[in-house]
Design an enzyme around this catalytic site. Structure first.
Site, short mmCIF file in Angstrom:
data_model
loop_
_atom_site.label_atom_id
_atom_site.label_comp_id
_atom_site.label_asym_id
_atom_site.label_seq_id
_atom_site.Cartn_x
_atom_site.Cartn_y
_atom_site.Cartn_z
N HIS A 1 0.84 -0.95 0.01
CA HIS A 1 -0.04 -0.03 0.07
C HIS A 1 0.78 1.33 0.04
O HIS A 1 0.36 2.31 -0.37
CB HIS A 1 -0.95 0.00 1.15
CG HIS A 1 -2.04 0.80 1.22
ND1 HIS A 1 -2.32 2.08 0.11
CD2 HIS A 1 -3.39 0.52 1.71
CE1 HIS A 1 -3.33 2.49 0.30
NE2 HIS A 1 -4.23 1.94 1.18
N ASP B 1 -12.19 -8.86 -16.66
CA ASP B 1 -12.43 -10.14 -17.43
C ASP B 1 -11.23 -10.51 -17.81
O ASP B 1 -10.77 -9.95 -18.78
CB ASP B 1 -13.65 -9.96 -18.48
CG ASP B 1 -13.88 -11.02 -19.06
OD1 ASP B 1 -13.18 -12.02 -19.01
OD2 ASP B 1 -14.71 -11.25 -20.01
#
Length: 450
Positions: free
Chosen positions: A168, A394
């Site tokens: 992060h 996808d």
């Protein structure tokens, strides 16, 4: 199903077999590259790796893994920082370092063939996720000697789980999903990413801040007199649950809160503000706070368009800041929702370029490294965003069956907002609360059906 008799899905005992561990690098040689971490990045060194889990239908595990690794090689040519490591320059300033000789992104292939999609799609709990996502309990500071991105690809009974752990200190949610969508494009056959990452962090902030940070001692280690270190009191039992708000519920929340014209001249309330005050008020109610108790609302705001000059949406790194606001629980509950929404709106609108600059200067003059849980008293802290198109990631075998956060960086009151699985303007709300408070919230019909 892999649930043992009498066990909830969150208590599942996962039989996980590690198949192999490899490392993936950019397909092309890029040489030595360095990038200074800036004021927007550095506070997250004391947070934990940011974990995401996506799971997909499919039966050709080996073929899916091969496609994912091939696409990863391609996309890392532009997102090469994720194949690097943390380092420090000669003055002690943290930076991302990339070199062709580094290991790159860690990819673990595993199998948990007793676990089915429906187990992961459960709306409650994250305990099972710990076996499917790397870097549990790992601080971002450990990126000095760990990969900045670790991925676990797990074969399920009826599909594939992709568990990712991102450092992060290197990127925020916007950059995370920019990378994920670009990776999916590469797997889908695209020769190049549709939007290249903007990698020069110093364009947002060029102040060099030296931090003298070291990893905390292992709490299990012995004390100097040979006795075991005193153990800290056990943390409160937390529960996680996903609450799914349909498009009609979201529309109703927004239209209801905007049905009366504000007398103070404030702007109409956004979808985010309408949903946020709904969560804030009902969590406060479930906590059964005293009227004089302070409750804090915290939101991690994207500053890309707020800084001066504005940064592109493709800015790669952290360009977020936490905004804190609050009020007495009694005031929040005694007034209509417009009161709390107005507090949230005022805080967000006030966080302009000047406020961001002042926050940065103050932090640079006296750097303070907060822990992930320092979000405020009796807080509701909102991260992620329903604007991230997580269900459009996808890789070539359809949309994900589910998207969840891992167990890292969770505390009482942490909320993640996601694009709703049901599509449209629906929003999935992932909340972590103390167990007793969660029990009350999930019985609150006004919260569940606004």
């Amino acid at each position: 199903m892999a649930c043992q008799q009498g066990k909830t899905k969150d208590e599942m005992v996962v039989s996980l077999q590690t198949i192999k561990k490899t490392h993936v690098k950019p397909r092309k040689k890029l040489g030595r590259r360095e990038c200074q971490l800036v004021t927007f990045d550095l506070p997250y060194l004391a947070f934990y790796y940011n974990q995401k889990l996506m799971f997909y239908k499919g039966g050709d595990f080996e073929g899916m893994v091969a496609k994912l690794k091939d696409g990863l090689e391609q996309v890392l040519e532009e997102f090469y920082q994720l194949a690097g490591k943390l380092g420090k320059d000669e003055e002690g300033v943290f930076r991302v370092e990339y070199d062709d000789d580094l290991d790159g992104v860690e990819v673990v292939e595993a199998a948990a063939e007793a676990v089915a999609m429906e187990d992961l799609a459960a709306e409650e709990g994250t305990g099972i996720f710990k076996d499917l996502i790397p870097c549990n309990g790992i601080l971002n500071l450990e990126g000095l000697h760990r990969p900045l991105l670790a991925i676990q690809l797990t074969k399920l009974k009826d599909g594939l789980a992709i568990g990712c752990a991102f450092n992060h200190a290197v990127l925020d949610g916007n950059s995370t999903w920019h990378f994920m969508s670009s990776w999916a494009q590469a797997c889908g056959g695209s020769p190049a990413v549709s939007a290249s990452p903007f990698l020069d962090r110093t364009k947002s902030r060029n102040t060099r801040v030296k931090l003298d940070l070291s990893l905390p001692p292992d709490p299990s280690s012995l004390s100097s007199n040979g006795d075991h270190a005193k153990s800290a009191p056990p943390p409160p039992l937390l529960r996680e649950k996903v609450f799914r708000f349909s498009e009609s519920s979201i529309n109703k929340l927004k239209s209801t809160i905007n049905s009366s014209t504000p007398s103070d001249g404030s702007m109409p309330f956004s979808t985010f503000q309408a949903l946020s005050v709904h969560i804030w008020r009902h969590v406060t109610k479930a906590r059964d706070l005293k009227p004089e108790d302070v409750t804090v609302f915290t939101v991690f705001v994207d500053c890309r368009k707020r800084v001066d000059p504005p940064m592109p949406e493709t800015y790669f790194g952290n360009l977020i800041q936490a905004i804190f606001t609050g009020t007495a629980a009694g005031l929040l509950m005694a007034h209509p929702p417009q009161f709390g929404a107005g507090i949230i709106q005022k805080a967000i609108l006030a966080h302009d370029a000047k406020a961001i600059e002042e926050r940065n200067k103050q932090w640079e003059s006296e750097p303070k490294i907060f822990q992930f849980k320092d979000a405020g008293t009796n807080c509701v802290a909102v991260g992620s965003s329903p604007r991230f198109k997580v269900y459009e990631v996808d890789f070539g075998w359809g949309r994900p069956e589910g998207v969840r956060s891992g167990s890292n960086n969770r505390f009482d009151g942490m909320v993640y907002l996601y694009q709703g699985k049901s599509g449209g303007r629906s929003i999935d709300v992932e909340i972590t609360l103390e167990a007793g408070v969660m029990e009350k919230l999930q019985l609150d019909q006004e919260f569940l059906e606004p």
